[in-house]
Each structure stands twice: as C-alpha cells, then as structure tokens.
Design a protein around this motif. Structure first.
Motif, PDB file in Angstrom:
ATOM      1  N   LEU A   1       0.846  -1.189   0.000  1.00 16.08           N
ATOM      2  CA  LEU A   1       0.000   0.000   0.000  1.00 16.08           C
ATOM      3  C   LEU A   1       0.882   1.239   0.000  1.00 16.08           C
ATOM      4  N   THR A   2       0.498   2.203  -0.783  1.00 14.14           N
ATOM      5  CA  THR A   2       1.115   3.519  -0.732  1.00 14.14           C
ATOM      6  C   THR A   2      -0.021   4.528  -0.833  1.00 14.14           C
ATOM      7  N   SER A   3       0.258   5.790  -0.555  1.00 12.75           N
ATOM      8  CA  SER A   3      -0.846   6.744  -0.529  1.00 12.75           C
ATOM      9  C   SER A   3      -0.487   8.032  -1.247  1.00 12.75           C
ATOM     10  N   VAL A   4      -1.518   8.740  -1.611  1.00 13.06           N
ATOM     11  CA  VAL A   4      -1.413  10.088  -2.123  1.00 13.06           C
ATOM     12  C   VAL A   4      -2.428  10.911  -1.329  1.00 13.06           C
ATOM     13  N   PHE A   5      -1.980  12.055  -0.809  1.00 14.36           N
ATOM     14  CA  PHE A   5      -2.869  12.908  -0.027  1.00 14.36           C
ATOM     15  C   PHE A   5      -3.761  13.710  -0.970  1.00 14.36           C
ATOM     16  N   VAL A   6      -5.056  13.692  -0.720  1.00 12.39           N
ATOM     17  CA  VAL A   6      -6.016  14.375  -1.591  1.00 12.39           C
ATOM     18  C   VAL A   6      -6.862  15.352  -0.781  1.00 12.39           C
ATOM     19  N   ASP A   7      -7.260  16.441  -1.430  1.00  8.55           N
ATOM     20  CA  ASP A   7      -8.061  17.455  -0.733  1.00  8.55           C
ATOM     21  C   ASP A   7      -9.547  17.131  -0.713  1.00  8.55           C
ATOM     22  N   ASP A   8      -9.981  16.182  -1.538  1.00  6.07           N
ATOM     23  CA  ASP A   8     -11.390  15.794  -1.588  1.00  6.07           C
ATOM     24  C   ASP A   8     -11.438  14.336  -2.053  1.00  6.07           C
ATOM     25  N   GLN A   9     -11.769  13.433  -1.143  1.00  6.06           N
ATOM     26  CA  GLN A   9     -11.733  12.011  -1.479  1.00  6.06           C
ATOM     27  C   GLN A   9     -12.686  11.625  -2.599  1.00  6.06           C
ATOM     28  N   GLN A  10     -13.878  12.179  -2.623  1.00  7.99           N
ATOM     29  CA  GLN A  10     -14.837  11.795  -3.663  1.00  7.99           C
ATOM     30  C   GLN A  10     -14.401  12.307  -5.036  1.00  7.99           C
TER      31      GLN A  10
ATOM     32  N   ASP B   1     -16.172  11.020   8.804  1.00  8.88           N
ATOM     33  CA  ASP B   1     -16.143  12.067   7.780  1.00  8.88           C
ATOM     34  C   ASP B   1     -15.392  11.656   6.525  1.00  8.88           C
ATOM     35  N   HIS B   2     -14.601  10.616   6.616  1.00  8.09           N
ATOM     36  CA  HIS B   2     -13.771  10.180   5.498  1.00  8.09           C
ATOM     37  C   HIS B   2     -14.041   8.708   5.219  1.00  8.09           C
ATOM     38  N   ALA B   3     -13.217   8.130   4.365  1.00  9.01           N
ATOM     39  CA  ALA B   3     -13.346   6.715   4.042  1.00  9.01           C
ATOM     40  C   ALA B   3     -11.963   6.135   3.789  1.00  9.01           C
ATOM     41  N   TRP B   4     -11.878   4.814   3.894  1.00 13.55           N
ATOM     42  CA  TRP B   4     -10.660   4.091   3.514  1.00 13.55           C
ATOM     43  C   TRP B   4     -10.881   3.709   2.055  1.00 13.55           C
ATOM     44  N   ILE B   5     -10.312   4.522   1.152  1.00 11.73           N
ATOM     45  CA  ILE B   5     -10.513   4.307  -0.277  1.00 11.73           C
ATOM     46  C   ILE B   5      -9.181   3.940  -0.906  1.00 11.73           C
ATOM     47  N   THR B   6      -9.133   2.744  -1.490  1.00 11.84           N
ATOM     48  CA  THR B   6      -7.950   2.348  -2.235  1.00 11.84           C
ATOM     49  C   THR B   6      -8.353   1.985  -3.652  1.00 11.84           C
ATOM     50  N   VAL B   7      -7.442   2.251  -4.563  1.00 15.09           N
ATOM     51  CA  VAL B   7      -7.629   1.886  -5.965  1.00 15.09           C
ATOM     52  C   VAL B   7      -6.438   1.053  -6.403  1.00 15.09           C
TER      53      VAL B   7
ATOM     54  N   GLY C   1      -2.334  -6.265  -6.993  1.00 12.33           N
ATOM     55  CA  GLY C   1      -1.057  -5.592  -6.777  1.00 12.33           C
ATOM     56  C   GLY C   1      -1.145  -4.474  -5.757  1.00 12.33           C
ATOM     57  N   THR C   2      -0.189  -3.584  -5.830  1.00  8.98           N
ATOM     58  CA  THR C   2      -0.089  -2.468  -4.894  1.00  8.98           C
ATOM     59  C   THR C   2      -1.351  -1.604  -4.943  1.00  8.98           C
ATOM     60  N   GLU C   3      -1.852  -1.276  -3.765  1.00  8.41           N
ATOM     61  CA  GLU C   3      -3.028  -0.417  -3.640  1.00  8.41           C
ATOM     62  C   GLU C   3      -2.580   1.023  -3.414  1.00  8.41           C
ATOM     63  N   LEU C   4      -3.311   1.957  -3.992  1.00  7.28           N
ATOM     64  CA  LEU C   4      -3.081   3.380  -3.786  1.00  7.28           C
ATOM     65  C   LEU C   4      -4.197   3.904  -2.897  1.00  7.28           C
ATOM     66  N   LEU C   5      -3.827   4.367  -1.707  1.00  2.48           N
ATOM     67  CA  LEU C   5      -4.784   4.926  -0.757  1.00  2.48           C
ATOM     68  C   LEU C   5      -5.009   6.401  -1.074  1.00  2.48           C
ATOM     69  N   LEU C   6      -6.260   6.793  -1.256  1.00  3.69           N
ATOM     70  CA  LEU C   6      -6.613   8.193  -1.455  1.00  3.69           C
ATOM     71  C   LEU C   6      -6.834   8.789  -0.070  1.00  3.69           C
ATOM     72  N   GLU C   7      -5.759   9.267   0.499  1.00  6.84           N
ATOM     73  CA  GLU C   7      -5.688   9.688   1.899  1.00  6.84           C
ATOM     74  C   GLU C   7      -6.110  11.144   2.069  1.00  6.84           C
ATOM     75  N   PRO C   8      -7.033  11.430   2.992  1.00  7.53           N
ATOM     76  CA  PRO C   8      -7.414  12.829   3.242  1.00  7.53           C
ATOM     77  C   PRO C   8      -6.205  13.646   3.702  1.00  7.53           C
ATOM     78  N   ASP C   9      -6.115  14.894   3.236  1.00  4.34           N
ATOM     79  CA  ASP C   9      -4.957  15.734   3.565  1.00  4.34           C
ATOM     80  C   ASP C   9      -5.213  16.648   4.764  1.00  4.34           C
ATOM     81  N   GLY C  10      -6.045  16.201   5.710  1.00  3.30           N
ATOM     82  CA  GLY C  10      -6.441  17.036   6.837  1.00  3.30           C
ATOM     83  C   GLY C  10      -5.396  17.267   7.908  1.00  3.30           C
ATOM     84  N   HIS C  11      -4.347  16.474   7.975  1.00  7.87           N
ATOM     85  CA  HIS C  11      -3.316  16.679   9.005  1.00  7.87           C
ATOM     86  C   HIS C  11      -2.632  18.026   8.761  1.00  7.87           C
TER      87      HIS C  11
END
Length: 133
Positions: A5-14, A36-42, A50-60
């Motif tokens: 798993l790896t992630s990319v921080f996104v400003d809007d998950q949907q 308020d968010h979701a565990w979304i992987t593509v 294979g490797t999943e890409l997590l669409l991670e909220p950028d709220g931190h």
C-alpha cells in the motif's frame, strides 16, 4: 517483503475517487466509510491484486504545506508506469487532464507530469529499452 500500500494525499476524497477511476482508469479495491472520510484504495486493472493506492485525506496540519511546497517546486507526489506514454498523454489530454510537463524523451525514460486536480502532481513514465525513441 513487497510494497502492499502507498498513498497520495487528496483534498477531496470523492473528487479524487472520480479522477483516479473515471479519468485514469484505476479500479476501486476498498471504499469503507469511516466517519467524515473513508478508507478508499484503488488498483491498476492490470494488477488487481497488486499495490493499492490509498486516497488519503490531507487534513493533518503538516500535509497541506508539504503538498503546496511540492506543487510549487514541480515535484510529483507519485509516479505511475505506462507502456505507451504518447498514447496515454493523448488519452488523458482528451479527458481534460492538465499536463504541466509534456512527455520529453530523456534517453532511457520518457516522463510527463500532470495535475491530479486534488492537490498533487503525478508523473507517468515509460522506459525506453533502446535508450531513446
């Protein structure tokens, strides 16, 4: 050991989910509501296990300044391999994707960089087996 798993921080998950699936062509692996968010992987349709890409909220609080600095410096947040970069560049451009760097031939690799519309630059690359095209 392998990358799972790896992630990319996104400003809007949907919005990111639509972009990464409808525009780029990835497939949803998980979409689990979590308040308020979701565990979304593509995943790539070419490697659904294979490797999943997590669409991670950028709220931190540390994330947005980091993303802004990367964008301002033109540094991609992720890199995806493609078999035919010219065809992929044309396909994505036709879908309205904004490229900040078209695909120049760099010898052993050809790369292009686009804005994912969710606060990130994403690089696509094609290896040139003969060291140039």
């Amino acid at each position: 050991m392998r990358i799972h798993l790896t992630s990319v921080f996104v400003d809007d998950q949907q919005k990111a989910l639509r972009f990464y699936t409808e525009t780029l062509g990835f497939r949803v692996k998980h979409n689990i509501p979590m308040g308020d968010h979701a565990w979304i992987t593509v995943v790539s349709p070419e490697a659904p296990e294979g490797t999943e890409l997590l669409l991670e909220p950028d709220g931190h609080p540390a994330v947005r300044p980091f993303k802004t600095a990367l964008m301002e410096d033109g540094i991609p947040s992720a890199s995806f391999a493609v078999d035919d970069i010219e065809a992929e560049h044309e396909r994505l451009t036709a879908k309205g994707v904004r490229f900040v760097q078209p695909p120049p031939d760099l010898g052993s690799v050809t790369v292009a960089v686009f804005d994912d519309s969710c606060g990130n630059l994403i690089q696509i690359s094609e290896e040139n087996l003969q060291g140039g095209t």
